[in-house]
Scaffold this motif. Sequence first.
Motif, short mmCIF file in Angstrom:
data_model
loop_
_atom_site.label_atom_id
_atom_site.label_comp_id
_atom_site.label_asym_id
_atom_site.label_seq_id
_atom_site.Cartn_x
_atom_site.Cartn_y
_atom_site.Cartn_z
N PRO A 1 -49.18 -21.93 -11.92
CA PRO A 1 -49.91 -20.73 -12.68
C PRO A 1 -51.10 -20.28 -11.90
O PRO A 1 -51.58 -20.94 -11.28
N ALA A 2 -51.11 -19.23 -12.33
CA ALA A 2 -52.68 -18.45 -11.79
C ALA A 2 -53.44 -17.82 -12.84
O ALA A 2 -52.85 -17.60 -13.75
N THR A 3 -54.75 -17.77 -12.58
CA THR A 3 -55.80 -17.34 -13.39
C THR A 3 -56.52 -16.32 -12.61
O THR A 3 -56.47 -16.20 -11.74
N GLY A 4 -57.10 -15.42 -13.36
CA GLY A 4 -57.96 -14.37 -12.95
C GLY A 4 -58.04 -13.10 -13.66
O GLY A 4 -57.57 -13.07 -14.90
N ARG A 5 -58.92 -12.28 -13.37
CA ARG A 5 -59.04 -10.61 -14.04
C ARG A 5 -58.18 -9.92 -13.56
O ARG A 5 -57.96 -9.73 -12.11
N LEU A 6 -57.41 -9.22 -14.41
CA LEU A 6 -56.61 -8.11 -13.98
C LEU A 6 -57.24 -6.73 -13.57
O LEU A 6 -57.79 -5.93 -14.50
N HIS A 7 -58.20 -6.73 -12.26
CA HIS A 7 -58.93 -5.62 -11.66
C HIS A 7 -57.99 -4.38 -11.71
O HIS A 7 -58.60 -3.27 -12.07
N VAL A 8 -56.81 -4.54 -11.13
CA VAL A 8 -56.00 -3.39 -11.45
C VAL A 8 -54.54 -3.78 -12.15
O VAL A 8 -53.86 -4.90 -11.89
N TYR A 9 -54.29 -2.99 -13.15
CA TYR A 9 -52.93 -3.12 -13.88
C TYR A 9 -52.18 -1.77 -14.16
O TYR A 9 -52.64 -1.05 -15.14
N ARG A 10 -51.47 -1.20 -13.05
CA ARG A 10 -50.79 0.08 -13.44
C ARG A 10 -49.35 -0.12 -13.46
O ARG A 10 -48.74 -0.80 -12.84
N LYS A 11 -48.91 0.66 -14.48
CA LYS A 11 -47.51 0.52 -15.23
C LYS A 11 -46.75 1.93 -14.54
O LYS A 11 -47.32 2.97 -14.89
N PRO A 12 -45.35 1.78 -14.50
CA PRO A 12 -44.54 3.03 -14.27
C PRO A 12 -44.36 3.49 -15.59
O PRO A 12 -44.97 3.22 -16.62
#
Length: 682
Positions: free
Chosen positions: A358-369
Amino acid sequence: MFDKILIANRGEIACRVAATARRLGIRTVAVYSDADAHARHVAACDEAVCIGTAAPQDSYLRGERILDAARATGAQAIHPGYGFLSENEGFAQACADAGLVFIGPPPAAIAAMGLKAQSKRLMEAAGVPLVPGYHGADQDPRVLKAEAERIGYPVLIKASAGGGGKGMRRVDDPAAFEEALAACQREALGSFGDAAVLIEKYVQRPRHIEIQIFADAHGNAVYLFERDCSVQRRHQKVLEEAPAPGLPAELRERMGLAAVAAARAVGYVGAGTVEFIVEQPLGYDHPEAMRFYFMEMNTRLQVEHPVTEAITGLDLVEWQLRVAAGEPLPLSQGELRFRGHAIEARICAENPDNQFLPATGRLHVYRKPACSAFTVADVRIDDGVDEGDVISPHYDSMIAKLIVRGDTRAQALARLDAALAQLHIVGVANNVAFLRRVVRSDAFAHARLDTALIERERAALFGPPALHAPTAVAVAVAHTLASEPAAAGAAAAHGGHDPWDARDGFASHGERHRHFAFRWGDDPVPARLTRRRDGTYWLAVGEGEAACAGPLYWRADPGGGWALGVTFGGASLRATVYAEGERLHLFTPDGAAVLVTVDELAHAGDHAAEGGRLTAPMPGKVVALLVQPGAAVKKGQALAVLEAMKMEHTITAPADGTVAEWLYAPGDAVLEGAELLRLSPA
């Protein structure tokens, strides 16, 4: 129907329930922890109540606080979502004692199916086929080992009270049994509060096929067809689809009727999933030889329920609410139909190349179709996060569910691959590129399915990136050139008029050369760019025989990342680039990649070795130390057990050496990258 319900969960399932409730005119109450104060599910509901701090045991697992919140807000019913308290008979009973409706099965049904061993005995009495195994109460390790030898290796050790792959190990020979048993019992105790296990024969070439069932309080029960959930890692699902490819209609009906019999045997009411393991003794091309065995029943709505909604056109959450309100099932078995094919991909914060940690972090970019949310559509994304949100170590690592449907499986596959290509995530390690590899693999495309598909196809699924280094470097160089005029323009807008700020490649004579340095994985990749006198660019990537050279052309459309059209090496492609410090994240229709730009002057002194250190690969808790200071260890030897996101992970020695010092003790919390111990070289 209810006027107000409380949703005792978080994330996408809380948003999903809120969306259906709003459509039905039902007001909703969210509960949240300190870590979720600004989460989307809080905003999705009409009211919200804080129930504690971030740790689940201090918030979402505190049933009394949830009941207090329901009473304080005037809610009439509680929807548990899935996970946390959804399969807790004690909580279901507490709801009833408090005069609240638990939107799920009766406590007795949860209790009957909650313990795997007990549920197996019930299913045997109901005539549902079972895998050969031991489901007894005697948990003496010697008894369990003897039963494993009676059944015959390989066997599967499974937590009796659990699910989701926790407390489960495959054992291939007696020598490994004790260690695997101890790990399963530890994990089962930590996850479910019960260390009991059962032993089953490990079925060869197994498919994991589950039946969606629904029952009401009026004696009606139906099955809503099946889902194939065979593609798994760490015994947890990766892709799910409906209907199951290649399943004969006659077998579908027999499995459906067995699932309904299982539900009736425990007086079930509401949504549930009966999970079967399907053996393929003659291989993938002989469906007539398939045999199915009862595995377990999940007494709740499943994560993968949207694929059933996609092929039936039904809203299963609406069915849950209507049944809980005392209404009969909306349709009878004879009225149920399915059409087309649907596939769901679980988008998770994890590192497939590092054992899916598992990974953690901030969604700096979250672009969806282009997609819908929580409703039947050709492309649908169910999620509970937004760009800028943090994926924390406190809860499940799933970011979203991407669901597609098509008239045929081939059309659904094509839509899924296209949608995954348009899903851009930067800031946290994720499995999107891996999912594309699975979807594009020959085995998955031709439905040669079993639960070992990922391991069986490891060479294809964990090979080099689909995007080649020269192409990636060409995109990175084009991004640099395209962004420089914009940077110069921004400087001029703030009063910069120095002619030396111009970045147009002007030279008074000859040709202009620029050198770039990148890192592709662990490998350095140099590049040399020449601006010719006619204004065109020539790019050479790499050195020696592996070098690639040719004209470079690009066109750019900046805006929230850079959309580029790049031509290099005889190929043209579209790419979107997001810069995150020195890392450039490249997304193309063919694949994604990460390049690191290297500033050779800035990193001239960065040559110190880490030697002798061993760090935590993720935030978590130290469960066990397996060796003592002073012990000599071999490369690959297990040193410690770390728990993160409800799973155990074994830390192994990177090289031969001697344990010099432990820096943490069992029970200690550690951050990602924390030095766990010092290892003296051999």
